[in-house]
Design a protein around this motif. Structure first.
Motif, PDB file in Angstrom:
ATOM      1  N   GLU A 117       1.435   6.528  -6.970  1.00  0.00           N
ATOM      2  CA  GLU A 117       0.397   7.481  -7.374  1.00  0.00           C
ATOM      3  C   GLU A 117       0.869   8.923  -7.217  1.00  0.00           C
ATOM      4  O   GLU A 117       0.646   9.756  -8.078  1.00  0.00           O
ATOM      5  CB  GLU A 117      -0.865   7.261  -6.534  1.00  0.00           C
ATOM      6  N   LYS A 167       0.871   4.001  -3.012  1.00  0.00           N
ATOM      7  CA  LYS A 167       0.619   5.423  -2.789  1.00  0.00           C
ATOM      8  C   LYS A 167       1.778   6.265  -3.324  1.00  0.00           C
ATOM      9  O   LYS A 167       1.572   7.336  -3.900  1.00  0.00           O
ATOM     10  CB  LYS A 167       0.393   5.696  -1.303  1.00  0.00           C
ATOM     11  N   SER A 207       0.827  -1.207   0.000  1.00  0.00           N
ATOM     12  CA  SER A 207       0.000   0.000   0.000  1.00  0.00           C
ATOM     13  C   SER A 207       0.863   1.259   0.000  1.00  0.00           C
ATOM     14  O   SER A 207       0.557   2.236  -0.689  1.00  0.00           O
ATOM     15  CB  SER A 207      -0.933   0.007   1.214  1.00  0.00           C
TER      16      SER A 207
END
Length: 206
Positions: free
Chosen positions: A177, A174, A170
């Protein structure tokens, strides 16, 4: 549909802390307590979901013995994330984390995300006298080095194993992104063009 993002994660730590058994548990292959020493590097793959998007995770299981460290070091640069592991019933494996961290600083990419895992928590569930490293000591190590997560895990019971990998992935997702990595970026690669000559993970080794 084939996932378009591949994260490579490397497991490092002393021999015998349970790296290969953690990998086997994460791959949903159960638990095998037969001890076989990892020779060099082996790997396994699994698909997971993050924000409802399918991600392929490739995990490299590395040998913990000193004479294999040169092989392990050659894989650091290709890793997006690192799981640094010790055995909570073995203080030496915890103390040696500093040596592993020095290798990471020397050979891994700058800013690589690191998760800390204190394995074999099942051994202290009913007999806490087996414990040689406290949860607080592990947590302090995590904070001191700005690791992205910390879990006490058990390959035998599966405790926190999925959480360990999911949280690290995760964080990687992130970051991908935020930084806007795309198909032409090298940090995250299209699986259709990804090739790795290493053999697939076959056995459970600590």
């Amino acid at each position: 549909m084939e996932p378009g993002i591949l994260f490579r994660i490397i497991l490092v730590g002393n021999a015998g802390v349970g790296k290969s058994c953690i990998l086997q548990r994460f791959l949903e292959k159960g638990f095998d307590d037969k001890y076989e020493v990892t020779i060099g590097v082996e790997f396994g793959t699994k698909q997971i979901k993050i924000d409802n998007k399918l991600i392929k995770v490739q995990i490299w299981d590395t040998a913990g013995q000193e004479n294999y460290k040169s092989i392990t070091r050659s894989f650091y640069k290709r890793a997006h994330g690192i799981i640094l592991m010790y055995d909570i019933t073995n203080k030496t494996s915890f103390n040696d984390l500093e040596s592993w961290l020095n290798d990471i600083k020397d050979y891994a990419n700058d800013g690589v995300d690191i998760a800390l895992a204190g394995n074999q928590v099942d051994l202290v569930a009913y007999q806490d006298n087996y414990r040689e490293v406290t949860y607080t000591q592990g947590y302090d190590m995590k904070n001191k080095n700005n690791f992205c997560s910390y879990h006490e895990t058990s390959a035998k019971t599966g405790q926190n194993v999925n959480e360990l990998f999911q949280e690290l992935c995760s964080v990687l997702y992130k970051k991908q992104e935020i930084k806007g990595f795309g198909k032409n970026q090298t940090a995250f690669v299209s699986l259709t063009s990804s090739k790795d000559p290493r053999k697939k993970y076959k056995k459970c080794c600590k």
